[in-house]
Design a protein around this motif. Structure first.
Motif, PDB file in Angstrom:
ATOM      1  N   ARG A  78       0.833  -1.212   0.000  1.00  0.00           N
ATOM      2  CA  ARG A  78       0.000   0.000   0.000  1.00  0.00           C
ATOM      3  C   ARG A  78       0.862   1.254   0.000  1.00  0.00           C
ATOM      4  O   ARG A  78       0.543   2.225  -0.670  1.00  0.00           O
ATOM      5  N   TYR A  79       1.962   1.246   0.730  1.00  0.00           N
ATOM      6  CA  TYR A  79       2.853   2.407   0.746  1.00  0.00           C
ATOM      7  C   TYR A  79       3.417   2.664  -0.653  1.00  0.00           C
ATOM      8  O   TYR A  79       3.460   3.800  -1.126  1.00  0.00           O
ATOM      9  N   ALA A  80       3.823   1.599  -1.330  1.00  0.00           N
ATOM     10  CA  ALA A  80       4.419   1.727  -2.661  1.00  0.00           C
ATOM     11  C   ALA A  80       3.405   2.166  -3.721  1.00  0.00           C
ATOM     12  O   ALA A  80       3.802   2.575  -4.810  1.00  0.00           O
ATOM     13  N   GLU A  81       2.137   2.115  -3.419  1.00  0.00           N
ATOM     14  CA  GLU A  81       1.143   2.629  -4.370  1.00  0.00           C
ATOM     15  C   GLU A  81       1.320   4.129  -4.604  1.00  0.00           C
ATOM     16  O   GLU A  81       1.025   4.622  -5.684  1.00  0.00           O
ATOM     17  N   THR A  82       1.799   4.832  -3.592  1.00  0.00           N
ATOM     18  CA  THR A  82       1.854   6.299  -3.674  1.00  0.00           C
ATOM     19  C   THR A  82       3.225   6.886  -3.358  1.00  0.00           C
ATOM     20  O   THR A  82       3.368   8.108  -3.341  1.00  0.00           O
ATOM     21  N   HIS A  83       4.230   6.039  -3.109  1.00  0.00           N
ATOM     22  CA  HIS A  83       5.558   6.533  -2.749  1.00  0.00           C
ATOM     23  C   HIS A  83       6.639   5.733  -3.472  1.00  0.00           C
ATOM     24  O   HIS A  83       6.536   4.517  -3.580  1.00  0.00           O
ATOM     25  N   ARG A  84       7.695   6.423  -3.882  1.00  0.00           N
ATOM     26  CA  ARG A  84       8.827   5.747  -4.511  1.00  0.00           C
ATOM     27  C   ARG A  84       9.763   5.196  -3.439  1.00  0.00           C
ATOM     28  O   ARG A  84      10.081   5.881  -2.474  1.00  0.00           O
ATOM     29  N   PRO A 112      -9.515  -0.944  -4.252  1.00  0.00           N
ATOM     30  CA  PRO A 112      -8.816  -1.844  -5.180  1.00  0.00           C
ATOM     31  C   PRO A 112      -7.305  -1.583  -5.152  1.00  0.00           C
ATOM     32  O   PRO A 112      -6.860  -0.465  -4.864  1.00  0.00           O
ATOM     33  N   TRP A 113      -6.553  -2.604  -5.456  1.00  0.00           N
ATOM     34  CA  TRP A 113      -5.100  -2.467  -5.518  1.00  0.00           C
ATOM     35  C   TRP A 113      -4.687  -1.697  -6.762  1.00  0.00           C
ATOM     36  O   TRP A 113      -5.248  -1.904  -7.836  1.00  0.00           O
ATOM     37  N   LYS A 114      -3.685  -0.866  -6.633  1.00  0.00           N
ATOM     38  CA  LYS A 114      -3.094  -0.131  -7.762  1.00  0.00           C
ATOM     39  C   LYS A 114      -1.794  -0.840  -8.138  1.00  0.00           C
ATOM     40  O   LYS A 114      -0.689  -0.354  -7.880  1.00  0.00           O
ATOM     41  N   TRP A 115      -1.937  -1.997  -8.770  1.00  0.00           N
ATOM     42  CA  TRP A 115      -0.798  -2.853  -9.073  1.00  0.00           C
ATOM     43  C   TRP A 115       0.273  -2.137  -9.887  1.00  0.00           C
ATOM     44  O   TRP A 115       1.472  -2.269  -9.603  1.00  0.00           O
ATOM     45  N   GLU A 116      -0.149  -1.412 -10.898  1.00  0.00           N
ATOM     46  CA  GLU A 116       0.826  -0.729 -11.762  1.00  0.00           C
ATOM     47  C   GLU A 116       1.624   0.310 -10.985  1.00  0.00           C
ATOM     48  O   GLU A 116       2.824   0.466 -11.208  1.00  0.00           O
ATOM     49  N   ASN A 117       0.990   1.016 -10.083  1.00  0.00           N
ATOM     50  CA  ASN A 117       1.704   1.997  -9.253  1.00  0.00           C
ATOM     51  C   ASN A 117       2.725   1.311  -8.358  1.00  0.00           C
ATOM     52  O   ASN A 117       3.849   1.807  -8.193  1.00  0.00           O
ATOM     53  N   ILE A 118       2.336   0.205  -7.761  1.00  0.00           N
ATOM     54  CA  ILE A 118       3.251  -0.526  -6.878  1.00  0.00           C
ATOM     55  C   ILE A 118       4.506  -0.915  -7.659  1.00  0.00           C
ATOM     56  O   ILE A 118       5.629  -0.752  -7.169  1.00  0.00           O
ATOM     57  N   LYS A 119       4.331  -1.394  -8.884  1.00  0.00           N
ATOM     58  CA  LYS A 119       5.473  -1.804  -9.704  1.00  0.00           C
ATOM     59  C   LYS A 119       6.334  -0.607 -10.116  1.00  0.00           C
ATOM     60  O   LYS A 119       7.550  -0.654  -9.992  1.00  0.00           O
ATOM     61  N   LYS A 120       5.702   0.448 -10.592  1.00  0.00           N
ATOM     62  CA  LYS A 120       6.492   1.564 -11.139  1.00  0.00           C
ATOM     63  C   LYS A 120       7.183   2.397 -10.059  1.00  0.00           C
ATOM     64  O   LYS A 120       8.150   3.087 -10.348  1.00  0.00           O
ATOM     65  N   ASN A 121       6.721   2.314  -8.815  1.00  0.00           N
ATOM     66  CA  ASN A 121       7.308   3.104  -7.740  1.00  0.00           C
ATOM     67  C   ASN A 121       8.498   2.440  -7.054  1.00  0.00           C
ATOM     68  O   ASN A 121       8.979   2.934  -6.033  1.00  0.00           O
ATOM     69  N   GLN A 122       8.979   1.323  -7.622  1.00  0.00           N
ATOM     70  CA  GLN A 122      10.173   0.683  -7.076  1.00  0.00           C
ATOM     71  C   GLN A 122      10.891  -0.074  -8.183  1.00  0.00           C
ATOM     72  O   GLN A 122      10.301  -0.397  -9.210  1.00  0.00           O
ATOM     73  N   LYS A 123      12.155  -0.337  -7.962  1.00  0.00           N
ATOM     74  CA  LYS A 123      12.967  -0.983  -8.994  1.00  0.00           C
ATOM     75  C   LYS A 123      12.780  -2.491  -9.025  1.00  0.00           C
ATOM     76  O   LYS A 123      12.979  -3.116 -10.058  1.00  0.00           O
ATOM     77  N   TRP A 124      12.428  -3.081  -7.889  1.00  0.00           N
ATOM     78  CA  TRP A 124      12.291  -4.534  -7.821  1.00  0.00           C
ATOM     79  C   TRP A 124      11.407  -4.934  -6.643  1.00  0.00           C
ATOM     80  O   TRP A 124      11.247  -4.177  -5.693  1.00  0.00           O
TER      81      TRP A 124
END
Length: 184
Positions: A78-84, A112-124
């Motif tokens: 959830r944190y990674a949805e909105t933070h890098r 709902p989960w923001k899957w794409e945000n979670i992925k794009k806000n971190q390298k791995w």
């Protein structure tokens, strides 16, 4: 400098439980600053307490690895949805309330989960799941794996990576993190 935040699970878990002290010690040997605090509201691990604590007290940034176990993994997602952040390791994670009242009350599953945000806000993203996890059906882990395209590790005998399957060390997780940060 690379930093790591270790987040324990709910049910009155502590940062001294299971493999968390081992991981903290081993990451510190790699000159990684590690925060492993006691999170508030440990019984329910409500998002209304945990996410502000993470954001305002611990302040993860693009040089931070978040390692979350169980509810801690949910908080990391959830944190990674909105933070890098730099990356995350999700241990015993899931994506629904599992039909459990305490999980419904946590607030993590209201949107709902923001899957794409979670992925794009971190390298791995690293993920560990247990086929014999007594609380999380393996299908939950598979959905997270497929949605986030995680580096996925599946165990046949480690359960929920804590509790009844208590494990004081977790070298597989340490090696997976080392590989991601280039410290092999």
């Amino acid at each position: 400098m690379t930093r790591a935040i270790l987040i324990h699970g709910n049910g009155n878990s502590k940062p001294t439980d299971n493999w968390l002290p081992y991981l903290k010690k081993e990451l510190e040997k790699l000159n990684i600053k590690v925060d492993a605090p006691q999170f508030p509201d440990t019984e329910l691990a409500r998002s209304s307490y945990w996410l502000p604590f993470l954001e305002n007290e611990l302040k993860p940034d693009e040089n931070t690895i978040i390692v979350g176990h169980s509810s801690g993994a949910i908080a990391a997602m959830r944190y990674a949805e909105t933070h890098r952040i730099l990356g995350s390791a999700l241990i015993g994670t899931y994506y629904t309330d599992l039909g459990i009242e305490a999980e419904k009350l946590s607030g993590y599953f209201d949107l709902p989960w923001k899957w794409e945000n979670i992925k794009k806000n971190q390298k791995w993203i690293i993920q560990f799941a247990g086929v014999n996890d007594p609380w999380i059906p393996i299908e939950e882990a598979h959905v997270v794996r497929d949605q986030l395209k995680t580096d996925y590790y599946e165990s046949k005998d480690q359960g929920h990576f804590g509790g009844d399957y208590y494990k004081e060390t977790f070298p597989e997780l340490l090696e997976a993190i080392k590989k991601k940060i280039g410290k092999l």
